[in-house]
Motif scaffolding. Structure first.
Motif, short mmCIF file in Angstrom:
data_model
loop_
_atom_site.label_atom_id
_atom_site.label_comp_id
_atom_site.label_asym_id
_atom_site.label_seq_id
_atom_site.Cartn_x
_atom_site.Cartn_y
_atom_site.Cartn_z
N LYS A 117 83.28 94.06 42.53
CA LYS A 117 82.95 93.79 44.22
C LYS A 117 84.14 94.36 44.97
O LYS A 117 83.88 94.97 46.25
CB LYS A 117 84.29 92.20 44.40
CG LYS A 117 82.82 91.63 46.07
CD LYS A 117 81.44 92.19 46.36
CE LYS A 117 80.90 91.64 47.21
NZ LYS A 117 78.88 92.05 47.33
N LEU A 118 84.64 94.78 44.89
CA LEU A 118 86.30 95.47 45.61
C LEU A 118 85.51 96.75 45.43
O LEU A 118 85.62 97.60 46.73
CB LEU A 118 87.19 95.80 45.39
CG LEU A 118 88.35 94.06 45.20
CD1 LEU A 118 89.17 93.78 44.93
CD2 LEU A 118 88.66 93.55 46.65
N GLU B 171 82.62 101.42 48.54
CA GLU B 171 81.26 102.40 47.98
C GLU B 171 80.80 102.02 49.49
O GLU B 171 80.59 103.42 50.31
CB GLU B 171 80.40 101.98 47.19
CG GLU B 171 81.34 102.72 45.52
CD GLU B 171 81.44 104.34 45.98
OE1 GLU B 171 80.41 104.98 46.56
OE2 GLU B 171 82.05 104.57 45.99
N ASP B 172 80.80 100.78 50.62
CA ASP B 172 79.91 100.38 51.18
C ASP B 172 80.46 101.36 52.21
O ASP B 172 80.00 102.49 53.19
CB ASP B 172 79.45 99.14 51.31
CG ASP B 172 78.74 98.23 50.49
OD1 ASP B 172 77.54 99.31 50.16
OD2 ASP B 172 78.46 96.90 50.73
N TRP B 173 81.67 100.80 52.24
CA TRP B 173 83.17 101.55 53.44
C TRP B 173 82.62 103.46 53.33
O TRP B 173 82.14 103.96 54.68
CB TRP B 173 84.63 101.06 53.24
CG TRP B 173 84.93 101.46 54.90
CD1 TRP B 173 85.73 100.67 55.19
CD2 TRP B 173 85.79 102.44 55.03
NE1 TRP B 173 86.45 101.20 56.56
CE2 TRP B 173 86.73 102.28 56.58
CE3 TRP B 173 86.17 103.99 53.97
CZ2 TRP B 173 87.66 103.34 57.07
CZ3 TRP B 173 87.10 105.23 54.69
CH2 TRP B 173 87.26 104.47 56.16
N ALA B 174 82.98 103.82 52.86
CA ALA B 174 82.49 105.29 52.20
C ALA B 174 81.36 105.87 52.60
O ALA B 174 81.67 106.79 53.57
CB ALA B 174 83.24 105.52 50.88
N THR B 175 80.35 105.62 52.50
CA THR B 175 78.64 105.68 52.92
C THR B 175 78.57 105.36 53.79
O THR B 175 78.16 106.34 54.70
CB THR B 175 77.92 104.51 51.80
OG1 THR B 175 78.03 104.68 50.35
CG2 THR B 175 76.88 104.71 52.28
N PHE C 141 80.10 98.20 59.35
CA PHE C 141 78.73 98.21 58.65
C PHE C 141 78.14 97.16 58.00
O PHE C 141 77.20 96.84 58.00
CB PHE C 141 79.86 98.58 57.63
CG PHE C 141 79.26 98.55 56.05
CD1 PHE C 141 77.97 99.75 55.69
CD2 PHE C 141 79.14 97.99 54.91
CE1 PHE C 141 76.91 99.21 54.92
CE2 PHE C 141 78.11 97.40 54.45
CZ PHE C 141 77.33 98.47 53.92
N LEU C 142 79.16 96.07 58.23
CA LEU C 142 78.51 94.54 57.80
C LEU C 142 77.27 93.97 59.11
O LEU C 142 76.27 93.95 58.89
CB LEU C 142 79.24 94.16 57.74
CG LEU C 142 80.16 93.51 56.22
CD1 LEU C 142 81.29 92.33 56.29
CD2 LEU C 142 79.33 93.40 54.52
#
Length: 185
Positions: free
Chosen positions: A159-160, A165-169, A61-62
């Motif tokens: 932040k966690l 949310e980033d991971w799930a998205t 993702f990153l």
């Protein structure tokens, strides 16, 4: 997105079934496929210790959302746990670090020290430096390392949640494309 992903995965996946997520060699120096299971989703939803698969997917993702769009592929790379877990003598890691494409990059290596604790090593091959980043202010009490005061700041709860949310998205979007591709076959 995290609750949606949890509900969605429980509706479409059978326990033990996996979704393959391809990791390109430009990210890790060696291509491989990781397998996301429903248990990986549960780790995130239940705020449990995160497995190496969850960490690897977040790295992808990153890469896709931060590094690649900004044209930073020549500045940063990652070491996969698939490489260093299997590489008891360090030969594969040495080969990757010595290749020309890693010579002038900062290399991020998430490392599981055991005892349910992750740290981040940032390797600067050009300067022959390794930076050790530990989210625990005093380090893990059962692990003795010799990196002194080179520690990162503590992540806030907000932040966690952002990372979750980033991971799930990413996984929801990946699954959408993966399922669409399989339906066209």
């Amino acid at each position: 997105m995290v609750p949606f992903l949890d509900t969605y995965m429980k509706a479409i996946m059978i326990k033990g079934q996996t979704v393959p997520i391809y990791m390109d060699n430009i990210i890790y120096g060696k291509a491989y496929t990781d397998e996301v299971e429903i248990e990986n989703i549960e780790e995130l939803v239940q705020h449990n210790w995160l497995s190496a698969t969850v960490v690897a997917v977040y790295v992808r993702f990153l890469y896709e959302n931060l590094i690649k769009p900004r044209g930073l592929e020549n500045k940063f790379s990652f070491l996969s746990r698939h490489i260093y877990q299997e590489d008891k003598q360090g030969q594969q890691i040495a080969d990757i670090l010595l290749t020309h494409k890693f010579k002038n990059k900062l290399i991020f290596a998430p490392v599981n020290l055991g005892l349910n604790h992750w740290v981040l090593l940032v390797i600067n091959p050009g300067a022959e430096m390794i930076y050790y980043m530990d989210s625990l202010p005093a380090g893990h009490p059962n692990i003795d390392v010799y990196f002194g005061d080179y520690k990162c700041k503590i992540y806030s709860k907000d932040k966690l949640v952002e990372v979750e949310e980033d991971w799930a998205t990413f996984v929801v979007e990946y699954l959408r494309d993966y399922i669409a591709q399989r339906l066209t076959l």
